[in-house]
Design an enzyme around this catalytic site. Structure first.
Site, PDB file in Angstrom:
ATOM      1  N   ASP A 286       0.837  -1.351  -0.033  1.00 33.68           N
ATOM      2  CA  ASP A 286       0.131   0.022  -0.180  1.00 33.68           C
ATOM      3  C   ASP A 286       1.001   1.231   0.005  1.00 33.68           C
ATOM      4  O   ASP A 286       1.974   1.344   0.224  1.00 33.68           O
ATOM      5  CB  ASP A 286      -1.099   0.066   1.304  1.00 33.68           C
ATOM      6  CG  ASP A 286      -0.428  -0.469   2.500  1.00 33.68           C
ATOM      7  OD1 ASP A 286       0.891  -0.680   2.463  1.00 33.68           O
ATOM      8  OD2 ASP A 286      -1.103  -1.084   3.487  1.00 33.68           O
TER       9      ASP A 286
ATOM     10  N   HIS B 236      -7.496  -5.398   9.493  1.00 37.00           N
ATOM     11  CA  HIS B 236      -7.207  -5.178   8.093  1.00 37.00           C
ATOM     12  C   HIS B 236      -5.837  -5.734   7.789  1.00 37.00           C
ATOM     13  O   HIS B 236      -5.075  -5.807   8.392  1.00 37.00           O
ATOM     14  CB  HIS B 236      -7.200  -3.583   8.005  1.00 37.00           C
ATOM     15  CG  HIS B 236      -6.003  -2.673   8.482  1.00 37.00           C
ATOM     16  ND1 HIS B 236      -6.020  -1.327   8.855  1.00 37.00           N
ATOM     17  CD2 HIS B 236      -4.834  -3.036   8.907  1.00 37.00           C
ATOM     18  CE1 HIS B 236      -4.888  -0.894   9.201  1.00 37.00           C
ATOM     19  NE2 HIS B 236      -4.146  -2.245   9.439  1.00 37.00           N
TER      20      HIS B 236
ATOM     21  N   ASN C  12      -7.994  -3.586  13.994  1.00 37.00           N
ATOM     22  CA  ASN C  12      -9.624  -3.814  13.385  1.00 37.00           C
ATOM     23  C   ASN C  12      -9.348  -5.220  12.414  1.00 37.00           C
ATOM     24  O   ASN C  12     -10.383  -5.454  11.670  1.00 37.00           O
ATOM     25  CB  ASN C  12      -9.945  -2.502  12.823  1.00 37.00           C
ATOM     26  CG  ASN C  12      -9.043  -1.960  11.613  1.00 37.00           C
ATOM     27  OD1 ASN C  12      -8.198  -2.784  11.218  1.00 37.00           O
ATOM     28  ND2 ASN C  12      -9.705  -1.020  10.923  1.00 37.00           N
TER      29      ASN C  12
ATOM     30  N   GLU D 201      -9.943  -2.186   4.915  1.00 35.47           N
ATOM     31  CA  GLU D 201     -10.326  -2.112   6.214  1.00 35.47           C
ATOM     32  C   GLU D 201     -11.749  -2.912   6.300  1.00 35.47           C
ATOM     33  O   GLU D 201     -12.348  -3.434   5.247  1.00 35.47           O
ATOM     34  CB  GLU D 201     -10.984  -0.567   6.085  1.00 35.47           C
ATOM     35  CG  GLU D 201      -9.678   0.468   6.187  1.00 35.47           C
ATOM     36  CD  GLU D 201      -8.950   0.317   7.372  1.00 35.47           C
ATOM     37  OE1 GLU D 201      -8.945  -0.702   8.182  1.00 35.47           O
ATOM     38  OE2 GLU D 201      -8.430   1.540   7.758  1.00 35.47           O
TER      39      GLU D 201
HETATM   40  P1  PGA Z   1       1.640  -2.072  12.317  1.00 32.11           P
HETATM   41  O1  PGA Z   1       0.564  -2.172  11.605  1.00 32.11           O
HETATM   42  O2  PGA Z   1       2.737  -2.850  12.178  1.00 32.11           O
HETATM   43  O3  PGA Z   1       2.525  -0.740  12.439  1.00 32.11           O
HETATM   44  O4  PGA Z   1       1.200  -2.305  13.775  1.00 32.11           O
HETATM   45  C1  PGA Z   1       0.115  -3.247  11.144  1.00 32.11           C
HETATM   46  C2  PGA Z   1      -0.936  -3.086  10.162  1.00 32.11           C
HETATM   47  O5  PGA Z   1      -1.768  -1.944  10.148  1.00 32.11           O
HETATM   48  O6  PGA Z   1      -1.119  -3.760   9.268  1.00 32.11           O
END
Ligand code: PGA
Length: 252
Positions: free
Chosen positions: A67, A138, A136, A143
């Site tokens: 992304d 994702h 959450n 999302e």
């Molecule tokens: P993080 O994010 O590694 O900063 O915890 C993981 C994600 O949101 O996929």
């Protein structure tokens, strides 16, 4: 799903690096799907250490990132282009022509999404996709509620993601509200998936991933239908019943 429980972030990073390095050695032209965020930073550091001491080469490796934020140019330190340069690319012998990240400042974002999917397809797909998991549920920036059949698309980031990302921006107004993300269907086409999770904040999401129904309201749950998923997670991130060292969790 194979679940490897480790003690902490350091061990997760080391185990993940061993996993990736073995794959790169077996297939020097491997196509890696890369993630950003806090979780894979330790893995990338381990890959750099190994490159410097054992000379594992990335010269033939192709990478696709999950992304990028909409509106952030590659020179913006908060962009994922910048992150990848800083955390990995500039420290190993990767050929920049073989690294692909969605262009968050493309004039036509819809076209950019299409172009990105076509590029993944044209290059022959992803062999090993590295994933983190959002609180959450994702994956990438897909999302809750994202259709499982989605290809690369522009998303409006949820409140929970914006809050989790706030620490990477100096002021609230700088936090991007939209991103381009590889779609769930694109991720699911990867031959193999390595999901990393560390810390107590991830435990509710991991519990839901491992124990609850497969539904679009929790995007990561679709991974239970993938034939080749390995999870490396520390004990803080895992529900109690998965904290023994290696567990096979049958697919649903
Ligand atoms: P993080 O994010 O590694 O900063 O915890 C993981 C994600 O949101 O996929």
């Amino acid at each position: 799903m194979k679940i490897i429980a480790v003690a902490d972030y350091q061990e997760m990073s080391e185990k993940a690096a061993q996993y990736v390095i073995e794959r790169v050695k077996n297939n020097p032209s491997i196509h890696l799907g890369l993630a950003t965020g806090g979780t894979p930073k330790g893995l990338y550091q381990q890959l750099i250490n190994d490159h410097q001491t054992n000379f594992t080469s990335y010269i033939k490796v192709t990478t696709f990132n999950l992304d990028e934020y909409v509106g952030l140019a590659p020179i913006n330190p908060a962009s994922y282009h910048y992150y990848m340069e800083e955390q990995l690319f500039q420290h190993v012998d990767i050929n920049r022509r073989n690294t692909f990240i969605p262009n968050g400042v493309a004039e036509n974002l819809k076209q950019e999404c299409q172009r990105y999917d076509e590029k993944v397809l044209l290059e022959g797909g992803i062999d090993l996709q590295i994933l983190g998991i959002g609180e959450n549920g994702h994956i990438g920036f897909n999302e809750p509620g994202t259709p499982f059949g989605s290809t690369t698309h522009v998303v409006s980031l949820t409140e929970s993601t914006l809050r989790a990302n706030a620490k990477y921006f100096s002021s609230e107004k700088d936090i991007p509200t939209h991103a381009i993300t590889m779609g769930i269907a694109t991720i699911m086409k990867s031959k193999e998936i390595l999901l990393l999770a560390s810390g107590l904040s991830k435990r509710p999401a991991m519990k839901r991933l491992l124990e609850c129904a497969i539904e679009e309201s929790f995007p990561a749950s679709i991974l239970r239908q993938h034939p080749q998923v390995t999870i490396i997670a520390d004990r803080d991130a895992l529900p109690k019943s998965f904290q023994s060292s290696v567990t096979e969790h049958s697919r649903v």
